[in-house]
Design an enzyme around this catalytic site. Structure first.
Site, PDB file in Angstrom:
ATOM      1  CG  ASP A 216       4.793  49.155   2.599  1.00  0.00           C
ATOM      2  OD1 ASP A 216       5.071  49.922   3.546  1.00  0.00           O
ATOM      3  OD2 ASP A 216       3.934  48.258   2.685  1.00  0.00           O
ATOM      4  N   GLY A 238       5.143  55.811  -2.896  1.00  0.00           N
ATOM      5  CA  GLY A 238       5.480  55.065  -1.695  1.00  0.00           C
ATOM      6  C   GLY A 238       4.802  55.653  -0.484  1.00  0.00           C
ATOM      7  CG  HIS A 239       3.089  53.466   2.181  1.00  0.00           C
ATOM      8  ND1 HIS A 239       2.586  52.339   2.799  1.00  0.00           N
ATOM      9  CD2 HIS A 239       2.421  53.572   1.001  1.00  0.00           C
ATOM     10  CE1 HIS A 239       1.655  51.793   2.038  1.00  0.00           C
ATOM     11  NE2 HIS A 239       1.545  52.524   0.933  1.00  0.00           N
ATOM     12  N   GLY A 240       6.500  56.945   2.106  1.00  0.00           N
ATOM     13  CA  GLY A 240       7.372  57.895   2.784  1.00  0.00           C
ATOM     14  C   GLY A 240       8.518  57.238   3.512  1.00  0.00           C
TER      15      GLY A 240
END
Length: 390
Positions: A216, A238-240
């Protein structure tokens, strides 16, 4: 006999004192076993209680080995000192059965502590079983955050490794003056809700020289957060790094004074993101600086998403009330995994104001990348590729 007595005295001094006036408490002296089988929860709690009773600076020492720890809360409101160091050379291991801590919310929690330092160590959340359950069974427990800090001040975490958390790895909530540095956070790219570091309702948070790869957000910044400095962070998978999600509630504190610099994103879903629910809210985001970031095939390197409405539930047909202003993107370069490398999808009701693009250089498969803007107002400086849509 005299030699034995002398050795005992030396050992007592070694385990219960250190340089200067700091007193040391070895968790093994309280019954902790480094065998990964014996439940050492009580031993850690007893070591904490003894340290809290001291009026002098103290150190809790965790030697090498693997220590099985259940869900535990360390409370600081009754501690007599405001200078506690936890030095960890071993590994803390969560129960292998995810149901043991899966409904507790937090595996290891610190609340109302002041002047705490955690140095080194590995925290193994053993979350893979829960991740697998969540992909096939909706009756799974939500999972536990590995390391949570609530309503605490002057926290320093250095050299810590967090592996395979059930949910969030580290949560900073309601805290003042927290520094996290030289950390390593790791979980599978497919692990759900395993944010690396989540910050909410806190001020004065610094994250330095940290490597995060998870399923995430590498770092997520929630409502009521201010004065955040993130530097030299590597993210992927990941999502940054995300500000948001924001705007779920009508009455919600905003986010302000955030600097994110010298970061690298490798194969992430997003790079630098601001995300708000498409719902009425009085929240805000202001005074944000993103600078000196390298993108390596990030899907959306630069993204403002004020249309967030997953599965079109609880928000269809509405618009975000969160006001976004004074956000700078400076020296953001590298490769995008999608042709739309820069997307600013701002609220129809509250257009983004004061957006600044300066020397943004993003490519897509050696092609011309695209920039899409809606309801965004701002200015461009230097050379920007894709060409600015402001």
């Amino acid at each position: 006999m005299r030699i034995q007595i002398l050795l005992q005295v030396i050992m007592m001094l070694f385990f219960h004192s250190s340089s200067g006036t700091k007193i040391s408490y070895n968790v093994q002296s309280y019954g902790a076993k480094p065998d990964e089988k014996t439940d050492s929860t009580k031993a850690f709690m007893n070591a904490w209680a003894a340290a809290c009773a001291s009026i002098k600076p103290v150190m809790i020492y965790v030697p090498q080995g693997r220590y099985l720890i259940g869900s535990v809360a360390f409370w600081g409101q009754y501690c007599k000192n405001k200078a506690t160091t936890i030095k960890i050379e071993g590994t803390l291991v969560a129960p292998s059965d995810y149901r043991v801590i899966g409904n507790t919310g937090n595996w290891i929690k610190f609340e109302r502590v002041n002047g705490l330092k955690i140095s080194g160590g590995t925290f193994d959340g053993q979350g893979a079983g829960l991740w697998a359950c969540k992909t096939s069974d909706k009756s799974c427990p939500p999972g536990a955050t590995t390391l949570a800090f609530y309503n605490s001040n002057n926290i320093v975490i250095s050299g810590l490794t967090s592996l395979n958390s059930q949910m969030f790895h580290v949560v900073i909530d309601g805290c003042q003056n927290t520094k996290l540095q030289k950390m390593k956070i790791s979980a599978s790219a497919s692990s759900p809700n395993t944010d690396g570091i989540h910050i909410e309702g806190s001020s004065g948070v610094t994250i330095l020289k940290t490597v995060i790869g998870t399923g995430d957000d590498c770092v997520s910044i929630g409502p009521g957060t201010s004065n955040v400095w993130i530097e030299n962070v590597s993210c992927g998978p990941g999502h940054g790094i995300s500000i948001g999600s924001l705007g779920w509630s009508m009455q919600e504190p905003g986010v302000q004074n955030v600097t994110v610099k010298t970061t690298t994103f490798r194969g992430t879903q997003n790079g630098l993101r601001i995300k708000t629910w498409a719902r009425p809210s009085n929240g805000f985001v202001k005074d944000v600086v993103f600078q000196h970031s390298v993108m390596v095939n990030a899907r959306y390197p630069i993204l403002i998403d004020q249309e967030y409405c997953p599965d079109q539930k609880n928000c269809p047909g509405q618009v975000s009330g969160v006001k976004i202003r004074d956000v700078t993107y400076q020296d953001i370069h590298g490769t995008s995994a999608s042709q739309v490398a820069l997307k600013l999808a701002c609220s129809k009701a509250n257009p983004c104001q004061g957006i600044r693009l300066e020397d943004v250089n993003l490519t897509f498969k050696n092609q011309q990348a695209q920039a899409l803007c809606s309801n965004a107002v701002g200015t461009s400086y230097g050379v920007n590729k894709p060409e600015s849509c402001l």
